[in-house]
Design a protein around this motif. Structure first.
Motif, short mmCIF file in Angstrom:
data_model
loop_
_atom_site.label_atom_id
_atom_site.label_comp_id
_atom_site.label_asym_id
_atom_site.label_seq_id
_atom_site.Cartn_x
_atom_site.Cartn_y
_atom_site.Cartn_z
N GLY A 163 93.97 77.47 77.14
CA GLY A 163 94.92 76.78 78.55
C GLY A 163 94.62 75.25 78.30
N GLU A 164 93.97 74.60 77.31
CA GLU A 164 93.70 73.15 77.48
C GLU A 164 94.99 72.46 77.05
OE1 GLU A 164 89.66 71.43 76.52
OE2 GLU A 164 89.89 73.03 75.47
N PRO A 165 95.19 71.22 77.46
CA PRO A 165 96.39 70.41 77.06
C PRO A 165 96.17 69.96 75.48
CG PRO A 165 95.09 69.27 78.75
CD PRO A 165 94.34 70.54 78.78
N LYS A 167 96.55 71.89 73.05
CA LYS A 167 96.32 72.94 72.15
C LYS A 167 97.94 73.50 72.01
CE LYS A 167 94.60 77.10 70.77
NZ LYS A 167 93.81 77.23 69.72
N ARG A 168 98.17 73.92 70.69
CA ARG A 168 99.24 74.47 70.32
C ARG A 168 99.71 75.62 70.80
NH1 ARG A 168 101.64 74.16 64.00
NH2 ARG A 168 103.63 75.41 64.58
N GLY A 169 100.98 75.73 71.18
CA GLY A 169 101.45 77.11 72.11
C GLY A 169 101.87 78.07 70.92
N PRO A 170 102.52 79.13 71.17
CA PRO A 170 103.01 80.09 70.32
C PRO A 170 104.10 79.44 69.28
CG PRO A 170 103.79 80.75 72.46
CD PRO A 170 102.76 79.59 72.56
N TYR A 171 104.21 80.43 68.33
CA TYR A 171 105.09 79.94 67.29
C TYR A 171 106.57 80.08 67.75
CZ TYR A 171 101.42 79.46 63.91
OH TYR A 171 100.19 78.99 62.97
N GLN A 172 107.55 79.25 67.48
CA GLN A 172 109.07 79.46 67.96
C GLN A 172 109.86 79.37 66.52
OE1 GLN A 172 110.63 76.29 70.50
NE2 GLN A 172 112.20 77.56 71.06
#
Length: 194
Positions: A163-165, A167-172
């Motif tokens: 949840g931290e800023p 942090k890389r999100g899920p792959y797109q």
């Protein structure tokens, strides 16, 4: 550590007792080893002088070999005699052909009975048990050394939580623009994309 000292002490005493019994110029174990090497030697020989020759033979794979042996220089082409100080089979074969020479004269002095007796002439003094040792106050407390940093390369940043800023999100996917997979593994057909 004390157990190691006890073992060394016992070994020194045993070897000292063995040294009292030994006779002759060379250790019996070395003479026995040389006699065992001299059995069933089937080599060829080409003499080049009274104390030097070429020893010829073949291996089990039918490859031929040849080593130059010089008794005066105490050298053999195989190199084992120079390294170990004990005559190699090629040297022993040549010594057998020159009848008036003895193997003992061509063994390094390291294997002599005299050197063996000199090595084990000392004895390790006995010690009292640990409970009998005097108590000594050195004036400080012995503490463990501080922990050292690990030998591996240190991390530049800590691993961030989900949840931290930053942090890389899920792959797109770059093909269908959906989340959860990448272009390489995309199963969407071309018609679905239009």
């Amino acid at each position: 550590m004390d157990k190691i000292r006890e073992m060394i002490q016992e070994k020194m005493y045993t070897r000292k007792e063995i040294a009292k019994i030994l006779e002759g110029p060379i250790l019996p174990s070395v003479l026995h080893e040389s006699n065992m090497k001299s059995r069933w030697l089937h080599y060829g020989i080409q003499k080049s002088g009274p104390m030097s020759a070429e020893i010829l033979g073949t291996t089990k794979e039918a490859k031929t070999w040849r080593y130059a042996v010089d008794l005066e220089k105490r050298e053999c082409g195989c190199g084992k005699w120079e390294v170990s100080g004990k005559p190699c089979p090629h040297t022993i074969f040549l010594l057998a052909k020159v009848r008036q020479l003895k193997i003992e004269d061509f063994v390094h002095e390291y294997y002599s009975v005299e050197i063996f007796k000199m090595a084990y002439q000392f004895e390790i003094a006995p010690m009292n048990g640990r409970s009998e040792w005097p108590k000594v106050d050195v004036g400080f407390d012995m503490i463990t050394p501080p922990l050292q940093r690990a030998a591996d390369r240190p991390r530049k940043q800590r691993i961030k939580a989900s949840g931290e800023p930053g942090k890389r999100g899920p792959y797109q996917c770059k093909r269908c623009f959906q989340f959860g997979h990448i272009e390489k593994g995309c199963t969407s057909t071309q018609t679905e994309l239009e």
